[in-house]
Motif scaffolding. Structure first.
Motif, PDB file in Angstrom:
ATOM      1  N   PHE A  43       9.672  51.908  10.947  1.00  0.00           N
ATOM      2  CA  PHE A  43      10.907  51.301  10.649  1.00  0.00           C
ATOM      3  C   PHE A  43      10.676  49.875   9.969  1.00  0.00           C
ATOM      4  CE2 PHE A  43      11.377  54.512  13.961  1.00  0.00           C
ATOM      5  CZ  PHE A  43      12.707  55.015  13.611  1.00  0.00           C
ATOM      6  N   VAL A  44      11.658  49.623   9.083  1.00  0.00           N
ATOM      7  CA  VAL A  44      11.858  48.186   8.599  1.00  0.00           C
ATOM      8  C   VAL A  44      13.246  47.902   8.912  1.00  0.00           C
ATOM      9  CG1 VAL A  44      11.693  47.031   6.482  1.00  0.00           C
ATOM     10  CG2 VAL A  44       9.982  48.468   6.990  1.00  0.00           C
ATOM     11  N   LEU A  45      13.551  46.802   9.497  1.00  0.00           N
ATOM     12  CA  LEU A  45      14.836  46.254   9.605  1.00  0.00           C
ATOM     13  C   LEU A  45      15.249  45.125   8.515  1.00  0.00           C
ATOM     14  CD1 LEU A  45      16.571  45.294  12.987  1.00  0.00           C
ATOM     15  CD2 LEU A  45      16.619  43.698  11.216  1.00  0.00           C
ATOM     16  N   VAL A  46      16.681  45.530   8.004  1.00  0.00           N
ATOM     17  CA  VAL A  46      16.967  44.421   6.868  1.00  0.00           C
ATOM     18  C   VAL A  46      18.238  43.766   7.370  1.00  0.00           C
ATOM     19  CG1 VAL A  46      17.546  44.031   4.539  1.00  0.00           C
ATOM     20  CG2 VAL A  46      15.517  45.333   5.159  1.00  0.00           C
ATOM     21  N   PRO A  47      18.704  42.879   7.573  1.00  0.00           N
ATOM     22  CA  PRO A  47      19.780  42.251   7.904  1.00  0.00           C
ATOM     23  C   PRO A  47      20.885  42.420   6.740  1.00  0.00           C
ATOM     24  CG  PRO A  47      18.115  40.624   8.251  1.00  0.00           C
ATOM     25  CD  PRO A  47      17.614  41.582   7.518  1.00  0.00           C
ATOM     26  N   PHE A  48      22.222  43.024   7.133  1.00  0.00           N
ATOM     27  CA  PHE A  48      23.263  43.054   6.128  1.00  0.00           C
ATOM     28  C   PHE A  48      24.029  41.767   6.119  1.00  0.00           C
ATOM     29  CE2 PHE A  48      27.216  44.699   4.639  1.00  0.00           C
ATOM     30  CZ  PHE A  48      26.835  45.435   3.353  1.00  0.00           C
ATOM     31  N   GLU A  49      23.747  41.009   5.006  1.00  0.00           N
ATOM     32  CA  GLU A  49      24.234  39.681   5.258  1.00  0.00           C
ATOM     33  C   GLU A  49      25.045  39.507   3.834  1.00  0.00           C
ATOM     34  OE1 GLU A  49      21.093  37.112   7.866  1.00  0.00           O
ATOM     35  OE2 GLU A  49      20.670  37.377   5.655  1.00  0.00           O
ATOM     36  N   ASP A  50      24.368  40.193   2.866  1.00  0.00           N
ATOM     37  CA  ASP A  50      25.146  39.939   1.499  1.00  0.00           C
ATOM     38  C   ASP A  50      25.082  41.683   0.829  1.00  0.00           C
ATOM     39  OD1 ASP A  50      26.223  38.329  -0.874  1.00  0.00           O
ATOM     40  OD2 ASP A  50      24.593  39.766  -1.732  1.00  0.00           O
ATOM     41  N   ARG A 454      16.166  34.286   0.694  1.00  0.00           N
ATOM     42  CA  ARG A 454      15.030  34.615   0.644  1.00  0.00           C
ATOM     43  C   ARG A 454      14.673  34.489  -0.661  1.00  0.00           C
ATOM     44  NH1 ARG A 454      17.359  38.063   4.204  1.00  0.00           N
ATOM     45  NH2 ARG A 454      16.226  38.533   6.114  1.00  0.00           N
ATOM     46  N   PRO A 455      13.114  34.368  -1.154  1.00  0.00           N
ATOM     47  CA  PRO A 455      12.880  33.998  -2.582  1.00  0.00           C
ATOM     48  C   PRO A 455      13.027  35.299  -3.511  1.00  0.00           C
ATOM     49  CG  PRO A 455      11.135  33.386  -1.097  1.00  0.00           C
ATOM     50  CD  PRO A 455      12.123  33.983  -0.223  1.00  0.00           C
ATOM     51  N   ARG A 456      13.073  36.520  -2.889  1.00  0.00           N
ATOM     52  CA  ARG A 456      13.409  37.517  -3.700  1.00  0.00           C
ATOM     53  C   ARG A 456      14.881  37.395  -4.585  1.00  0.00           C
ATOM     54  NH1 ARG A 456      12.513  43.246  -2.033  1.00  0.00           N
ATOM     55  NH2 ARG A 456      13.499  43.576  -4.054  1.00  0.00           N
ATOM     56  N   GLU A 457      15.764  36.780  -3.663  1.00  0.00           N
ATOM     57  CA  GLU A 457      17.148  36.534  -4.056  1.00  0.00           C
ATOM     58  C   GLU A 457      17.319  35.351  -5.132  1.00  0.00           C
ATOM     59  OE1 GLU A 457      19.713  36.869  -0.794  1.00  0.00           O
ATOM     60  OE2 GLU A 457      18.015  37.288   0.334  1.00  0.00           O
ATOM     61  N   PHE A 458      16.050  34.576  -5.267  1.00  0.00           N
ATOM     62  CA  PHE A 458      16.176  33.735  -6.565  1.00  0.00           C
ATOM     63  C   PHE A 458      15.183  33.886  -7.303  1.00  0.00           C
ATOM     64  CE2 PHE A 458      14.680  31.435  -2.777  1.00  0.00           C
ATOM     65  CZ  PHE A 458      13.618  30.879  -3.404  1.00  0.00           C
ATOM     66  N   LEU A 613      -2.144  37.988   1.418  1.00  0.00           N
ATOM     67  CA  LEU A 613      -1.464  38.119   2.345  1.00  0.00           C
ATOM     68  C   LEU A 613       0.367  38.614   1.827  1.00  0.00           C
ATOM     69  CD1 LEU A 613      -0.551  37.898   5.348  1.00  0.00           C
ATOM     70  CD2 LEU A 613      -0.370  35.481   5.137  1.00  0.00           C
ATOM     71  N   ASP A 614       0.413  39.695   1.723  1.00  0.00           N
ATOM     72  CA  ASP A 614       1.686  40.016   1.325  1.00  0.00           C
ATOM     73  C   ASP A 614       2.780  40.176   2.330  1.00  0.00           C
ATOM     74  OD1 ASP A 614       0.749  40.261  -1.372  1.00  0.00           O
ATOM     75  OD2 ASP A 614       0.127  42.543  -0.868  1.00  0.00           O
ATOM     76  N   VAL A 615       3.632  39.231   2.003  1.00  0.00           N
ATOM     77  CA  VAL A 615       4.762  39.391   3.099  1.00  0.00           C
ATOM     78  C   VAL A 615       6.132  39.762   2.364  1.00  0.00           C
ATOM     79  CG1 VAL A 615       3.869  37.497   4.135  1.00  0.00           C
ATOM     80  CG2 VAL A 615       5.476  36.860   2.457  1.00  0.00           C
ATOM     81  N   PRO A 616       7.007  40.414   3.273  1.00  0.00           N
ATOM     82  CA  PRO A 616       8.194  40.903   2.504  1.00  0.00           C
ATOM     83  C   PRO A 616       9.308  39.762   2.338  1.00  0.00           C
ATOM     84  CG  PRO A 616       7.878  41.650   4.849  1.00  0.00           C
ATOM     85  CD  PRO A 616       6.985  40.772   4.573  1.00  0.00           C
ATOM     86  N   GLY A 617      10.055  39.818   1.188  1.00  0.00           N
ATOM     87  CA  GLY A 617      11.012  38.839   0.966  1.00  0.00           C
ATOM     88  C   GLY A 617      10.507  38.133  -0.270  1.00  0.00           C
ATOM     89  N   LEU A 618       9.373  38.253  -0.894  1.00  0.00           N
ATOM     90  CA  LEU A 618       9.040  37.763  -2.092  1.00  0.00           C
ATOM     91  C   LEU A 618       9.559  38.738  -3.237  1.00  0.00           C
ATOM     92  CD1 LEU A 618       5.589  36.564  -1.477  1.00  0.00           C
ATOM     93  CD2 LEU A 618       7.597  35.078  -1.357  1.00  0.00           C
ATOM     94  N   PRO A 619       9.746  38.304  -4.579  1.00  0.00           N
ATOM     95  CA  PRO A 619      10.080  39.148  -5.626  1.00  0.00           C
ATOM     96  C   PRO A 619       9.060  40.051  -5.988  1.00  0.00           C
ATOM     97  CG  PRO A 619      10.572  36.761  -6.172  1.00  0.00           C
ATOM     98  CD  PRO A 619       9.881  36.809  -4.968  1.00  0.00           C
ATOM     99  N   ALA A 620       9.601  41.296  -6.496  1.00  0.00           N
ATOM    100  CA  ALA A 620       8.799  42.141  -7.075  1.00  0.00           C
ATOM    101  C   ALA A 620       7.951  41.531  -8.213  1.00  0.00           C
ATOM    102  CB  ALA A 620       9.438  43.477  -7.554  1.00  0.00           C
TER     103      ALA A 620
END
Length: 662
Positions: A43-50, A454-458, A613-620
């Protein structure tokens, strides 16, 4: 795995649904152990903030991969909603998702929901196990007493004397950050009825580690002076505690904590003139009569740190506390004379290596969870800082100033703090720390810090900081402020800039300020004598009075002032640079980023000391490759002070509230 984790996970059986909707107004799922267990189950949890940001993640990282039959895709996605009402979610989510409702009231049916909501989520697992001792409904007062006894090992009814009070306070704050206000107010109300304890600022002492430590520091100075030694750590005025009330340091239940608190840097030794022979032997750790005493303190601090490097299962709070202690000991090492400092060079190198290896492995398992953790007393990651400040404004701090010292590591914050102490300004510091974003580059982590994203959002501006002013203003406009009520300034470093800054901030409309002080980052990029040399340059810069005047003016204008950094820095040795032309998109001294997984893999193969080291939240298509421990992409053999990587000193940064002592 605890019974609490098992109970929560039972709501998420495997292979039942791909999309889950967790209506969780109490943030039950935002517990490190629960998040790790969910991840282990796919399971991966992602907050619904936007809504737009979530849709991007859902479509690109999950639905598209599921529909393509990608075997490497996560099995399930949990949409985490911090509300008990999911009816306003998009219709396709509601149609496809499986809804789960979570509530503290359901998990703890015999306890007061109003009290439970104000507790740190980290205590819930232990509280769940302890509730078997609650044989009836407890009510509000009963819940407070139950939590104090079973979680914090405190019973106000067993504290009647001063030494018992201080023993309880030392035990509490040595274990953690203090009590939430709902419990601190309760214990203070009970203890205020005890004649021996009347007049103490009890609620503040139990709630705030900073207040307790300031009080103890002042009492320690009086204790040292009572033994015929003159010395004082000036700068902070006497705290609220009655001056005639000293702490019974000689009492066995109190002095047992003193040694460790001085070694860890929670308390600061007093530089004294003369021999410490008149002091009891146990108390000499708290005085520095000569340079050898400071050297011994550093030696003991290194040993204590080596023995307590957090393990794989550690919480983020354990790493933050370890990094704080490391910063204190490292700062003491910087001020030793050259020969004594050199005697610890190997010890510090071994300590850094062991800690950085342990943190890298920890980040492999847990870094991805940090972005979801709520800010209880401080933000966990830098991109949560704006939301934390918005929460503080809602709580009554109508004007807030965020002062970002670009590149400031925790040991350098200690240097800044000690210069402020010597300035004799009546300042106090509520010190904590948080995690920067990886990679620890200014354009990544500082942009996250000012945007709240998060960085993927900019992704479109990730290679530059040019969009920071607009992102800072946009965040606060989303909180209901007007653009004219928000100020952003960068490039601050000199006294002659302060008049213009004050003019910009003094207008009655200004509610929020975001300020970048970039001197430290400039120093580290030109450093040739390592971090010890940087410490000396930072101290010299502070002696100009700029930092003291900056804080004095901000506080004088009514701002609540918070200091942090976008990243820290670390000593490294150049090991050469991959000759790749434009293959690497960003070429830092501790990290390079690539768009192609093939090119990154080939580079890692050619440079075996590098790490992925790959972490969630970075851009594709933003794929970092980090230099190994202690090395940098630079001229072979050159000593450097650098950032960009995942070491303790780069990744964990100070987060401090600066106030006037009252």
């Amino acid at each position: 795995m605890t019974a609490f984790v098992d109970r929560v996970l039972s709501a998420f059986p495997a292979d039942v649904a791909r999309l889950w909707i967790a209506a969780d107004p109490d943030d039950v799922l935002l517990d490190e152990a629960i998040l790790a267990s969910l991840r282990d189950r796919g399971f991966v949890l992602v907050p619904f903030e936007d809504s737009i940001a979530f849709r991007l993640v859902y479509e690109d990282d999950f639905r598209r991969r599921w529909e393509a039959g990608d075997g490497g895709a996560p099995k399930s996605l949990i949409l985490h909603l911090r509300s008990d009402d999911a009816s306003n979610l998009p219709a396709d989510y509601l149609a496809e998702g499986r809804l789960v409702a979570l509530s503290l009231a359901e998990l703890f049916p015999r306890m007061s929901y109003a009290v439970l909501r104000q507790l740190d989520p980290s205590v819930l697992a232990a509280l769940y196990d302890a509730q078997i001792h609650a044989s009836q409904d407890l009510g509000e007062a009963g819940t407070k007493e139950f939590v104090l006894l079973h979680i914090h090992r405190l019973s106000p009814h067993l504290i009647s004397h001063v030494e018992e009070l201080w023993s309880a306070l030392f035990k509490l704050h040595y274990r953690g950050d203090g009590l939430p206000s709902v419990l601190a107010d309760h214990i203070a109300a009970v203890l205020a009825q005890k004649p021996a304890l009347a007049g103490f600022p009890l609620a503040k002492l139990f709630a705030s580690r900073a207040v307790m430590l300031q009080t103890v520091q002042r009492a320690w100075e009086r204790y040292v002076n009572s033994h015929g030694l003159s010395g004082r750590r000036i700068g902070e005025e006497e705290p609220v505690l009655h001056k005639e009330r000293d702490i019974p340091f000689d009492h066995p239940e109190v002095r047992v904590f003193i040694d460790s608190m001085f070694l860890d840097g929670a308390l600061h030794p007093i530089e004294v003139e003369g021999s410490a022979a008149a002091m009891p032997e146990w108390a000499r750790v708290g005085v520095i009569p000569n340079p050898m005493a400071l050297r011994n303190l550093v030696a003991q601090g290194i040993k204590s740190l080596k023995d307590s490097i957090p393990a794989d299962a550690a919480t983020h709070k354990e790493w933050i506390e370890w990094a704080r202690r490391f910063g204190e000991v490292s700062s003491r090492h910087h001020v030793l004379d050259a020969s004594r400092a050199e005697s610890f060079r190997v010890d510090f190198a071994e300590l850094r290596a062991a800690a950085d290896v342990a943190l890298f492995e920890w980040c492999n398992q847990h870094f991805g969870d940090l972005a979801s953790l709520p800010a209880v007393k401080v933000p966990v990651m830098v991109h949560r800082v704006p939301a934390f400040l918005a929460m503080r404004r809602s709580g009554g701090e109508s004007k807030v100033a965020l002062v970002v010292f670009d590149g400031l590591a925790i040991d350098q914050w200690v240097t800044v703090r000690e210069s402020l102490v010597k300035s004799a300004l009546p300042l106090s510091f509520d010190e904590a720390a948080c995690f920067a974003w990886l990679p620890t580059l200014t354009s990544v982590s500082r942009q996250a810090l000012f945007s709240g994203l998060r960085p993927r959002e900019f992704a479109g501006t990730i290679e530059s900081t040019a969009a920071e002013p607009q992102l800072w203003v946009r965040f606060w406009q989303d909180q209901g402020l007007k653009a004219a009520e928000v100020v952003y300034r960068k490039g601050l470093r000199r006294n002659d800039q302060l008049d213009e800054l004050e003019a910009a901030l003094s207008g009655p409309a200004v509610k929020v300020a975001g300020l970048v002080v970039d001197t430290v980052d400039e120093i580290i990029h030109g450093a040739v004598l390592g971090k010890r040399g940087v410490a000396g340059q930072v101290a010299e810069w502070c002696s100009s009075g700029f930092v003291a005047r900056l804080f004095d003016r901000l506080l004088g204008m009514g701002f609540h002032v918070y200091l942090t950094a976008d990243h820290g820095n670390v000593d490294a040795v150049g090991a050469g640079r991959p000759a790749q032309g434009v293959a690497a998109e960003m070429r830092g001294e501790r990290v390079r980023t690539y768009r192609s997984e093939t090119i990154r893999a080939d580079t890692a193969l050619a440079w075996p000391e590098t790490k992925v080291l790959d972490v969630p939240g970075l851009p594709a298509g933003f794929l970092p490759l980090y230099a190994g421990h202690g090395i940098a992409f630079g001229t072979p053999g050159d000593p450097l002070v650098v950032h960009g990587g995942p070491s303790v000193e780069e990744l964990i940064v100070p987060f401090v509230k600066v106030s006037r002592t009252s």
